[in-house]
Design a protein around this motif. Structure first.
Motif, PDB file in Angstrom:
ATOM      1  N   THR A  57      12.436 -27.479  73.642  1.00 53.93           N
ATOM      2  CA  THR A  57      12.067 -27.844  72.267  1.00 53.93           C
ATOM      3  C   THR A  57      11.686 -26.635  71.421  1.00 53.93           C
ATOM      4  O   THR A  57      11.256 -26.796  70.286  1.00 53.93           O
ATOM      5  N   GLY A  58      11.840 -25.434  71.986  1.00 57.56           N
ATOM      6  CA  GLY A  58      11.566 -24.244  71.174  1.00 57.56           C
ATOM      7  C   GLY A  58      12.534 -24.125  70.008  1.00 57.56           C
ATOM      8  O   GLY A  58      12.199 -23.594  68.951  1.00 57.56           O
ATOM      9  N   THR A  59      13.735 -24.631  70.179  1.00 57.41           N
ATOM     10  CA  THR A  59      14.709 -24.651  69.087  1.00 57.41           C
ATOM     11  C   THR A  59      14.378 -25.844  68.192  1.00 57.41           C
ATOM     12  O   THR A  59      14.258 -26.960  68.678  1.00 57.41           O
ATOM     13  N   ILE A 111      15.208 -19.505  72.075  1.00 57.63           N
ATOM     14  CA  ILE A 111      13.952 -18.753  71.981  1.00 57.63           C
ATOM     15  C   ILE A 111      13.271 -18.650  73.344  1.00 57.63           C
ATOM     16  O   ILE A 111      12.607 -17.657  73.643  1.00 57.63           O
ATOM     17  N   GLU A 112      13.482 -19.654  74.186  1.00 52.05           N
ATOM     18  CA  GLU A 112      12.845 -19.630  75.514  1.00 52.05           C
ATOM     19  C   GLU A 112      13.402 -18.509  76.388  1.00 52.05           C
ATOM     20  O   GLU A 112      12.778 -18.128  77.383  1.00 52.05           O
ATOM     21  N   THR A 131       9.877 -20.172  63.109  1.00 54.25           N
ATOM     22  CA  THR A 131       9.810 -18.881  63.805  1.00 54.25           C
ATOM     23  C   THR A 131      10.902 -18.680  64.871  1.00 54.25           C
ATOM     24  O   THR A 131      11.565 -17.629  64.868  1.00 54.25           O
ATOM     25  N   PRO A 132      11.104 -19.636  65.784  1.00 54.89           N
ATOM     26  CA  PRO A 132      12.166 -19.417  66.779  1.00 54.89           C
ATOM     27  C   PRO A 132      13.522 -19.151  66.124  1.00 54.89           C
ATOM     28  O   PRO A 132      14.256 -18.258  66.564  1.00 54.89           O
ATOM     29  N   ILE A 148      13.566 -15.625  64.615  1.00 53.97           N
ATOM     30  CA  ILE A 148      13.683 -14.566  65.635  1.00 53.97           C
ATOM     31  C   ILE A 148      15.110 -14.512  66.183  1.00 53.97           C
ATOM     32  O   ILE A 148      15.715 -13.435  66.271  1.00 53.97           O
TER      33      ILE A 148
END
Lengths: 751, 182
Positions: free
Chosen positions: B57-59, B98-99, B126-127, B130
């Motif tokens: 779920t970082g995306t 991002i992970e 943020t993810p 980046i």
């Protein structure tokens, strides 16, 4: 969790630009938001919204949707029964007068995009597909959504929502305006704006037996959501736990429970399974917005530029079912010295959803008009716009006839002007150029309330020297986690890494929703008090230890720093805080801040408490094409103690971007023929992107405030936006010679 | 292929047949160096596959229409909007989310720069910022400070952290050119 400067043993953290304590979680994707809690058997809900603004649902056909294997249920007004009747059950902490919207309550349509059905299925894909198979017929009734066509139908609200202050006129403004040597009169207008935090509203309801719910909700106040759910669904507080450890932006949109919370709970209770409902970006335009507002300003001054009279009228929209109010005109009676002020605030009920607090509600709107009018007055008087502000500067609050707890707007003007280079400005419009670009320099003042709300905190210190502090407050990107950690660490003299602050959980002690720039001051004070209590307890234990160096010492004579208690007189007499607990044999020390403990409440009441700002803006306008870009901004802010200059600067940077957006970008187009917002997505609803970002300098002027709270903190969430849009508009006038009074200022309006 | 983790749909209770209108398609995704075998509706977006089926779920989902950039990931090193593509189209193509940006506990220089420059507030975009910045740096098109602003414009930040995001990226780009600046 990581923090900078931890190698520095100095535990004085207040005022230091430490990195966000939740930074690592946020840059690695590990910070979990409301719609990101997955569990086996989780059901997904998709909401269907009304295409018409007013009328009735005449028929609903769900049979095709229900035929899809994996679809669990379609909820509509036809099959949702047994909800409470009374308005009170649906009220939230915003306390708008009127009847809150109740999803699925009847077949009546009150606004376009009203949620009318929820399709719940075993996967997101199936729910979305099945939602296209639900057939709903409507009968449209006559509707009216245009504020401009109905300006004469305004009424003066007798009461308003939480925080509403009825505007009070003073003196004889009409007569003073007639007698004034110089007078300006102008009307200003801005359209609707939608908050559009990057994270869309979502609630994940984890269902346990016997209707026990754990809810991850996107909200600015977990207790607000918990209270709403318990009242609407008749549940006990102990069976409803609401969490929101991370919130992907809110800007006011999370001050009221939104309908995905209602729907996910409804479905979870009915199906006795865990359910998530996430809104689409389009649906992010279906609830509250900054209300469309029309304003008229009349300013009169004598030849020297002293204000003789001010008249400010604002006419704003509300829904037909609730009275949404803002403090729009009040600022015109408080920012400058003037004896004659006429204030008038009216509302027009329309067939729209209720507006909703959006960053600096009221002030973003009212100060915009006032500060544009002040610029117009400066040009009518032929004096510098900054000079006009200085001539009318007030040390006391002219509306309340009382002193401010502190006010250093003067230094905002001075330092802002100096850093911007204001003295190099040439006065005449269209007199500054850079190639084919007209250059404009504009400025504005800003003002917001410095609020203290009741809040509590709980703290626990363990023998390993670790401190955990908690409160049911929120961090919507504001930096709450970080600054509360700083306050707690400094108060007890512990390294930042030994302190954990927890928030966003309804099982924690009371805190109000995070709104109105009140959290740093209110929760910060609670954290300070609870840590002071812990400190006293630790010291009592330290005195009792065998061979304690502090037997005959008072707490005033020792320093808590770097993890140690040390005698002020003899630095050799020292003991580690952790050691005190270990040697005392206690498992932990726990304290709650006693209720509110606003020690100087009565004293505070004798003062007006506000933040102030001065904003200086440079724009470049393409002389051929009318394209406007903001190239430089200096924002000077007076907001008391700055706990963390790094996160504080970020808040003001964000506010500046919001102000630029209000001036040049944001506008939700309402098609009055359809009664519907037309540009409801992020491609057509414009907000600034990287390429729109100017060079921004943020200045915090020194402002010591010993009245507002023991920390001297005033709050920063709103003040950064206020005055920015007016400074941009004034800069556009200076560049082009054209006054644009309809916002946003787009290129078609400039030439 | 070894080490293929077969993922059961989180939405399906144990023992039940996956529900579907049509046929579920097998998809093998290679994410952050790991292989996953999924059975998905063919119209499942890559973004939803990550978030709903792999619990990555970082995306983030910010619009689901390719308008905000929150869902940016790297496919074969190139930045893409994962909401605008179907999971089945990325069968076997190496993906980085991002992970997978940090190396164990050591943050990627951009992640550290984002923290140091306070290049975020709420953290939701943020993810995507980046991943987008990593992709942009690899493209090699950004030659100036203005280029960074221009080439990052597909990633919206409603908190308005643009100045700090820019400064974080600029710092890392300078460090890449002059490693002694680190």
């Amino acid at each position: 969790m990581n923090a900078s400067n931890t190698t520095n043993t100095d535990t004085s953290y207040i005022g230091r630009p430490v990195n966000r304590v939740d930074g690592v979680l946020k840059v690695t994707g590990k910070a979990q938001y409301a719609g990101e809690y997955n569990t086996s058997g989780l059901l997904h809900g998709i909401v269907i919204c009304s295409p018409i603004p007013r009328g009735k649902i005449t028929s609903v056909s769900t049979s095709d949707a229900l035929k899809v294997k994996g679809v669990k249920k379609v909820f509509t007004h036809e099959n949702v029964k047994g909800l409470p009747w009374f308005d009170l059950s649906y009220k939230d902490m915003e306390l708008l007068p009127g009847s809150p919207f109740r999803p699925f309550y009847s077949n009546e349509i009150l606004f376009s995009q009203q949620p009318v059905a929820l399709v719940v299925a075993e996967s997101l894909e199936l729910a979305r597909y099945a939602s296209t198979l639900v057939r709903i017929q409507y009968e449209t009734a006559e509707f009216e959504t245009s504020l401009e066509r109905n300006l004469k139908k305004g009424f003066t609200p007798r009461r308003g929502k939480t925080g509403y202050e009825k505007p009070k006129s003073r003196g004889k403004a009409e007569r003073a305006l007639k007698k004034a040597d110089v007078k300006v009169e102008a009307a200003y207008f801005h359209g609707a704006e939608h908050h559009n935090p990057m994270e869309m509203f979502s609630s994940t309801v984890l269902y346990e037996n016997d209707d026990k719910l754990t809810i991850y909700d996107k909200t600015q106040g977990v207790l607000n959501s918990q209270s709403y759910v318990t009242r609407v669904f008749g549940l006990k507080s102990k069976n409803v736990r609401v969490l929101s450890p991370f919130v992907g932006g809110a800007f006011g949109s999370g001050l009221r429970p939104q309908y995905q919370l209602f729907m996910s709970v409804l479905a979870a209770l009915d199906l006795k399974q865990s359910v998530r409902v996430t809104l689409t970006r389009q649906q992010m335009f279906s609830f509250g917005h900054r209300p469309i507002t029309w304003q008229k300003l009349e300013l009169g001054a004598n030849k020297e530029g002293r204000l003789m009279g001010i008249s400010h009228t604002a006419i704003s929209e509300t829904s037909r079912f609730e009275t949404y109010t803002e403090n729009v005109v009040n600022w015109s009676g408080r920012l400058y010295e003037c004896e004659n002020v006429r204030l008038d605030y009216q509302l027009v009920p329309l067939d729209v959803n209720s507006p909703l607090d959006m960053r600096a509600p009221g002030a973003a709107t009212g100060v915009l008009a006032l500060e544009c009018a002040m610029d117009e007055l400066a040009y009518a008087l032929n004096i510098d716009p900054l000079e006009l502000r200085l001539k009318n500067y007030t040390e006391i609050d002219p509306a309340m006839k009382r002193a401010f707890s502190s006010k250093n707007l003067m230094d905002c003007y001075k330092q802002g002007a100096e850093h911007f280079g204001w003295e190099k400005r040439s006065y005449q419009p269209r007199s500054m150029k850079d190639g084919k670009h007209l250059i404009g320099w504009g400025m504005s003042s800003g003002m917001w309330d410095a609020m203290m709300m009741p809040a509590r905190a709980k703290a626990r210190l363990t023998p390993d020297g670790k401190l955990t502090v908690s409160s049911a407050t929120a961090d919507i990107g504001t930096g709450t986690y970080t600054i509360m950690t700083q306050i707690a660490a400094e108060t007890l003299g512990l390294p930042l890494n030994d302190v954990t602050f927890m928030l966003g959980d309804s099982s924690f002690v009371f805190a109000p929703f995070e709104g109105g720039s009140s959290t740093a001051a209110s929760v910060g004070t609670a954290v300070l008090y609870v840590c002071q209590n812990i400190k006293e307890e630790v010291f009592k234990l330290a005195q009792k230890i065998d061979g304690s160096p502090f037997h005959n010492t008072s707490i005033e004579k020792v320093v808590f720093a770097n993890g140690y208690i040390t005698s002020e007189d003899d630095p050799q007499q020292t003991i580690a805080i952790a050691e005190v607990l270990q040697r005392s044999g206690v498992k932990f020390i726990e304290e709650k801040s006693t209720d509110l403990k606003l020690k100087n409440l009565i004293k505070q009441g004798k003062y007006s408490r506000n933040t102030h700002s001065a904003v200086f803006v440079e724009v470049k306008v393409d002389e051929d094409l009318g394209m406007i870009s903001v190239t430089r901004v200096v924002s000077a802010v007076a907001a008391g103690t700055i706990i963390n200059p790094k996160t504080s600067r970020s808040q003001v940077l964000g506010g500046v971007i919001w102000g630029i957006s209000m001036a040049l970008h944001e506008d939700t187009f309402l098609d009055n023929n359809l009664g519907r917002f037309m540009n409801h997505d992020l491609a057509e609803y414009h907000i600034p992107v990287h390429a729109d970002n100017p060079e921004i300098e943020v200045i915090f002027v020194r402002e010591k405030d010993e009245i507002i709270n023991p920390l001297g903190v005033k709050g920063l969430g709103e003040i950064g936006i206020i005055g920015v849009a007016s400074a941009v508009a004034n800069a556009v006038f200076h560049a082009t010679g054209k006054r644009v009074r309809e916002f946003p200022i787009t290129l078609d309006k400039v030439f | 292929m070894e080490n293929i983790a077969e993922i059961k749909q989180p939405g399906i209770a144990q023992g039940q047949q996956p529900a579907s209108e049509g046929q579920l398609l097998p998809v093998q995704l290679n994410i952050n160096g790991k292989n996953y075998l999924l059975h998905l509706e063919p119209w499942t977006s890559l973004l939803d596959a990550l978030r709903e089926y792999l619990d990555l779920t970082g995306t983030k989902k910010g619009c689901d229409h390719g308008q905000c950039g929150a869902c940016t990931i790297l496919a074969d090193g190139k930045r893409i909007n994962s909401c605008l593509t179907l999971a089945v189209m990325y069968d076997g193509i190496p993906l980085t989310t991002i992970e997978g940006v940090a190396e164990g506990d050591t943050l990627h220089p951009l992640q550290q720069a984002f923290i140091d420059h306070d290049a975020f507030q709420c953290g939701y975009c943020t993810p995507g910022q980046i991943c987008s910045a990593i992709g942009m740096m690899k493209e090699g098109r950004a030659q100036s400070s203005n280029d960074i602003h221009e080439l990052m414009s597909g990633n919206l930040c409603r908190c308005g952290a643009y100045s700090n995001i820019h400064d974080a990226i600029e710092q890392v780009m300078e460090e890449n050119i002059n490693p002694e600046k680190k």
